[in-house]
Design an enzyme around this catalytic site. Structure first.
Site, short mmCIF file in Angstrom:
data_model
loop_
_atom_site.label_atom_id
_atom_site.label_comp_id
_atom_site.label_asym_id
_atom_site.label_seq_id
_atom_site.Cartn_x
_atom_site.Cartn_y
_atom_site.Cartn_z
N CYS A 21 0.86 -1.18 0.00
CA CYS A 21 0.00 0.00 0.00
C CYS A 21 0.89 1.23 0.00
CB CYS A 21 -0.99 -0.03 1.17
SG CYS A 21 -0.22 -0.07 2.79
N ARG A 27 -3.35 -0.67 5.35
CA ARG A 27 -3.94 -1.76 4.56
C ARG A 27 -3.04 -2.97 4.39
NH1 ARG A 27 -5.17 2.13 -0.33
NH2 ARG A 27 -3.28 3.03 0.58
N ASP A 140 -8.03 3.76 0.92
CA ASP A 140 -7.13 4.23 1.97
C ASP A 140 -7.96 4.70 3.18
OD1 ASP A 140 -5.29 5.52 3.53
OD2 ASP A 140 -4.44 6.74 1.91
P1 4NP Z 1 -1.76 2.77 4.07
O1 4NP Z 1 -2.40 4.12 4.66
O2 4NP Z 1 -1.22 3.13 2.70
O3 4NP Z 1 -2.93 1.84 4.01
O4 4NP Z 1 -0.70 2.35 5.05
C1 4NP Z 1 -1.71 5.33 4.71
C2 4NP Z 1 -0.74 5.53 5.67
C3 4NP Z 1 -0.06 6.74 5.73
C4 4NP Z 1 -0.37 7.74 4.84
C5 4NP Z 1 -1.33 7.55 3.87
C6 4NP Z 1 -2.00 6.32 3.80
N1 4NP Z 1 0.30 8.99 4.93
O5 4NP Z 1 -0.05 9.90 4.17
O6 4NP Z 1 1.22 9.14 5.74
#
Ligand code: 4NP
Length: 170
Positions: A21, A27, A140
């Site tokens: 992800c 995720r 997300d």
């Molecule tokens: P992930 O969620 O991609 O599912 O781990 C996110 C975690 C951090 C960020 C964005 C999405 N961020 O912008 O830091």
């Protein structure tokens, strides 16, 4: 399933799966935890499987999964202990199946794939999801409330079960 990599993987003695992800704190570590749990409940030892996760963005490297994801996952019995890491080029050598959560992750991975064979290892998570959903990706949850995390876990539980069954031997 629209991909032809699956039948080839089915016959392998070892299957190496990497979920990807953006931050590797919501995720993909949840997907890793869900698939591990299915493998543990179905196979003593689970030696055929190597499961890991990574993020296309490295800003959370070393972190545990987001607290909210850990809490929601724990309620369903998943203890998420993965430490975030950034996706690296060598992951194309070290994994058979590379599973992005959304189209942006998929584009980033495709742009990094050194060969067509490596590009063919990339199969979006939503391809494994069979439940009725209006989503064409795993959304997300980072800027969402509790429902966002629950939705991700619903999609991942369904998708990982189908992924496991698709790759299991008869
Ligand atoms: P992930 O969620 O991609 O599912 O781990 C996110 C975690 C951090 C960020 C964005 C999405 N961020 O912008 O830091």
């Amino acid at each position: 399933m629209t991909t032809d990599i699956i039948p080839r993987l089915k016959s392998k003695d070892e299957i190496r799966v990497l979920f990807v992800c953006l931050g590797n704190i919501c995720r993909s570590p949840a997907a890793e935890g869900v698939l591990r749990s299915i493998i543990d409940s179905e196979e003593a030892g689970g030696k055929r499987w190597i499961v890991d996760s990574a993020g296309t963005y490295g800003g959370h490297a070393g972190d545990l999964p987001d607290k909210r994801m850990r809490v929601h996952a724990q309620r369903r019995g998943y203890n998420l202990t993965h430490r975030s890491r950034q996706f690296r080029q060598s992951d194309f050598d070290n994994f058979d199946l590379i599973i992005p959560m959304d189209a942006s992750n998929e584009r980033n991975l495709k742009s990094m794939a050194p060969t067509v064979e490596d590009e063919n290892k990339i199969v979006p998570m939503i391809k494994f999801v069979k439940m009725a959903t209006r989503y064409d990706h795993v959304p997300d949850p980072y800027y969402e409330g509790s429902e966002g995390f629950e939705l991700v876990l619903d999609l991942l539980e369904d998708g990982c079960r189908n992924l496991y069954e698709t790759l299991s031997r008869p």
